[in-house]
Design a protein around this motif. Structure first.
Motif, PDB file in Angstrom:
ATOM      1  N   ASP A 138       3.676  -2.277  -8.600  1.00 33.05           N
ATOM      2  CA  ASP A 138       3.115  -3.515  -8.072  1.00 33.05           C
ATOM      3  C   ASP A 138       2.325  -3.264  -6.779  1.00 33.05           C
ATOM      4  O   ASP A 138       2.602  -3.841  -5.733  1.00 33.05           O
ATOM      5  N   LEU A 139       1.349  -2.359  -6.867  1.00 30.61           N
ATOM      6  CA  LEU A 139       0.550  -1.960  -5.709  1.00 30.61           C
ATOM      7  C   LEU A 139      -0.738  -2.748  -5.587  1.00 30.61           C
ATOM      8  O   LEU A 139      -1.337  -3.130  -6.585  1.00 30.61           O
ATOM      9  N   ASP A 140      -1.172  -2.913  -4.356  1.00 32.49           N
ATOM     10  CA  ASP A 140      -2.515  -3.409  -4.099  1.00 32.49           C
ATOM     11  C   ASP A 140      -3.461  -2.240  -3.863  1.00 32.49           C
ATOM     12  O   ASP A 140      -4.661  -2.343  -4.098  1.00 32.49           O
ATOM     13  N   GLU A 141      -2.896  -1.119  -3.381  1.00 28.86           N
ATOM     14  CA  GLU A 141      -3.719   0.044  -3.065  1.00 28.86           C
ATOM     15  C   GLU A 141      -2.835   1.282  -2.992  1.00 28.86           C
ATOM     16  O   GLU A 141      -1.658   1.198  -2.643  1.00 28.86           O
ATOM     17  N   TRP A 142      -3.434   2.425  -3.300  1.00 24.91           N
ATOM     18  CA  TRP A 142      -2.783   3.723  -3.096  1.00 24.91           C
ATOM     19  C   TRP A 142      -3.706   4.514  -2.189  1.00 24.91           C
ATOM     20  O   TRP A 142      -4.777   4.940  -2.601  1.00 24.91           O
ATOM     21  N   ASP A 143      -3.306   4.694  -0.945  1.00 22.73           N
ATOM     22  CA  ASP A 143      -4.126   5.394   0.036  1.00 22.73           C
ATOM     23  C   ASP A 143      -3.579   6.802   0.259  1.00 22.73           C
ATOM     24  O   ASP A 143      -2.750   7.030   1.132  1.00 22.73           O
ATOM     25  N   LYS A 144      -4.035   7.738  -0.551  1.00 24.35           N
ATOM     26  CA  LYS A 144      -3.589   9.135  -0.465  1.00 24.35           C
ATOM     27  C   LYS A 144      -4.108   9.802   0.795  1.00 24.35           C
ATOM     28  O   LYS A 144      -3.467  10.700   1.342  1.00 24.35           O
ATOM     29  N   ASP A 145      -5.293   9.392   1.248  1.00 23.10           N
ATOM     30  CA  ASP A 145      -5.949  10.070   2.363  1.00 23.10           C
ATOM     31  C   ASP A 145      -5.202   9.930   3.685  1.00 23.10           C
ATOM     32  O   ASP A 145      -5.292  10.798   4.542  1.00 23.10           O
ATOM     33  N   ILE A 146      -4.482   8.832   3.864  1.00 25.71           N
ATOM     34  CA  ILE A 146      -3.775   8.622   5.125  1.00 25.71           C
ATOM     35  C   ILE A 146      -2.435   9.351   5.155  1.00 25.71           C
ATOM     36  O   ILE A 146      -1.793   9.470   6.191  1.00 25.71           O
ATOM     37  N   ALA A 147      -2.026   9.888   4.011  1.00 26.82           N
ATOM     38  CA  ALA A 147      -0.787  10.677   3.916  1.00 26.82           C
ATOM     39  C   ALA A 147      -0.980  12.028   4.606  1.00 26.82           C
ATOM     40  O   ALA A 147      -2.106  12.466   4.820  1.00 26.82           O
ATOM     41  N   ILE A 201       0.838  -1.196   0.000  1.00 24.74           N
ATOM     42  CA  ILE A 201       0.000   0.000   0.000  1.00 24.74           C
ATOM     43  C   ILE A 201       0.877   1.250   0.000  1.00 24.74           C
ATOM     44  O   ILE A 201       1.662   1.470   0.933  1.00 24.74           O
ATOM     45  N   LEU A 202       0.731   2.059  -1.034  1.00 28.76           N
ATOM     46  CA  LEU A 202       1.433   3.338  -1.112  1.00 28.76           C
ATOM     47  C   LEU A 202       0.711   4.330  -0.222  1.00 28.76           C
ATOM     48  O   LEU A 202      -0.510   4.505  -0.336  1.00 28.76           O
ATOM     49  N   VAL A 203       1.453   4.985   0.684  1.00 28.82           N
ATOM     50  CA  VAL A 203       0.841   5.928   1.619  1.00 28.82           C
ATOM     51  C   VAL A 203       1.328   7.362   1.377  1.00 28.82           C
ATOM     52  O   VAL A 203       1.342   8.178   2.293  1.00 28.82           O
ATOM     53  N   ASP A 204       1.704   7.670   0.152  1.00 29.11           N
ATOM     54  CA  ASP A 204       2.099   9.027  -0.242  1.00 29.11           C
ATOM     55  C   ASP A 204       0.929   9.724  -0.919  1.00 29.11           C
ATOM     56  O   ASP A 204       0.133   9.078  -1.603  1.00 29.11           O
ATOM     57  N   ARG A 205       0.860  11.031  -0.758  1.00 28.11           N
ATOM     58  CA  ARG A 205      -0.191  11.814  -1.410  1.00 28.11           C
ATOM     59  C   ARG A 205       0.119  12.007  -2.893  1.00 28.11           C
ATOM     60  O   ARG A 205      -0.775  12.076  -3.728  1.00 28.11           O
ATOM     61  N   LEU A 206       1.411  12.095  -3.228  1.00 24.11           N
ATOM     62  CA  LEU A 206       1.835  12.307  -4.618  1.00 24.11           C
ATOM     63  C   LEU A 206       2.426  11.011  -5.166  1.00 24.11           C
ATOM     64  O   LEU A 206       3.062  10.248  -4.437  1.00 24.11           O
ATOM     65  N   TRP A 207       2.245  10.807  -6.476  1.00 20.73           N
ATOM     66  CA  TRP A 207       2.824   9.624  -7.098  1.00 20.73           C
ATOM     67  C   TRP A 207       4.349   9.759  -7.129  1.00 20.73           C
ATOM     68  O   TRP A 207       4.869  10.825  -7.469  1.00 20.73           O
ATOM     69  N   PRO A 208       5.094   8.700  -6.808  1.00 14.79           N
ATOM     70  CA  PRO A 208       6.563   8.754  -6.785  1.00 14.79           C
ATOM     71  C   PRO A 208       7.157   9.049  -8.169  1.00 14.79           C
ATOM     72  O   PRO A 208       6.744   8.470  -9.169  1.00 14.79           O
ATOM     73  N   ARG A 209       8.115   9.950  -8.182  1.00 14.08           N
ATOM     74  CA  ARG A 209       8.769  10.346  -9.435  1.00 14.08           C
ATOM     75  C   ARG A 209       9.499   9.190 -10.086  1.00 14.08           C
ATOM     76  O   ARG A 209      10.146   8.395  -9.410  1.00 14.08           O
ATOM     77  N   GLY A 210       9.386   9.116 -11.399  1.00  9.68           N
ATOM     78  CA  GLY A 210      10.160   8.160 -12.171  1.00  9.68           C
ATOM     79  C   GLY A 210       9.710   6.718 -12.061  1.00  9.68           C
ATOM     80  O   GLY A 210      10.421   5.817 -12.491  1.00  9.68           O
TER      81      GLY A 210
END
Length: 117
Positions: free
Chosen positions: A37-46, A21-30
């Motif tokens: 290979d994510l199961d989830e991107w949780d921007k709200d918890i960032a 689970i990605l816990v960053d608000r912004l997508w990682p550069r590059g």
């Protein structure tokens, strides 16, 4: 109860990561979404945009950032929903992009989630 671990998103994904689970608000550069290979991107918890911009990865502000961010997390109450959604996961890997692994918001997310389990 899930084991929660941290990992930089730029490290090679592993089957041992469990639920990624990605816990960053912004997508990682590059990094392409396919290679993440994510199961989830949780921007709200960032951290909020305001808090993130204020902190700007300055280690001198780490203690104050940690306190403010923990307060944000408790006030948002997002952690209970997060844990409920992932209650069947044996392992959750919280992914982040920050280079400074000692002063990274994911440390606070992990601490917060473990405190409300």
């Amino acid at each position: 109860m899930s084991v929660i671990v941290l990992k930089r998103i730029y490290e090679t994904p592993s089957p041992d990561d469990g639920c990624r689970i990605l816990v960053d608000r912004l997508w990682p550069r590059g990094l392409s979404k396919e290679n993440a290979d994510l199961d989830e991107w949780d921007k709200d918890i960032a951290p909020s945009t305001e808090l993130r911009l204020w902190f700007h990865h300055d280690p001198a502000l780490w203690q104050e950032f940690s306190e403010k961010y923990m307060k944000e997390l408790h006030e948002s109450n997002l952690g209970h929903g997060f844990l409920k959604r992932h209650k069947n996961q044996e392992k959750i890997t919280l992914l982040y992009a920050a280079k400074d692994e000692a002063h990274c918001h994911a440390i606070i997310v992990k601490k917060y989630l473990e405190s409300i389990k």
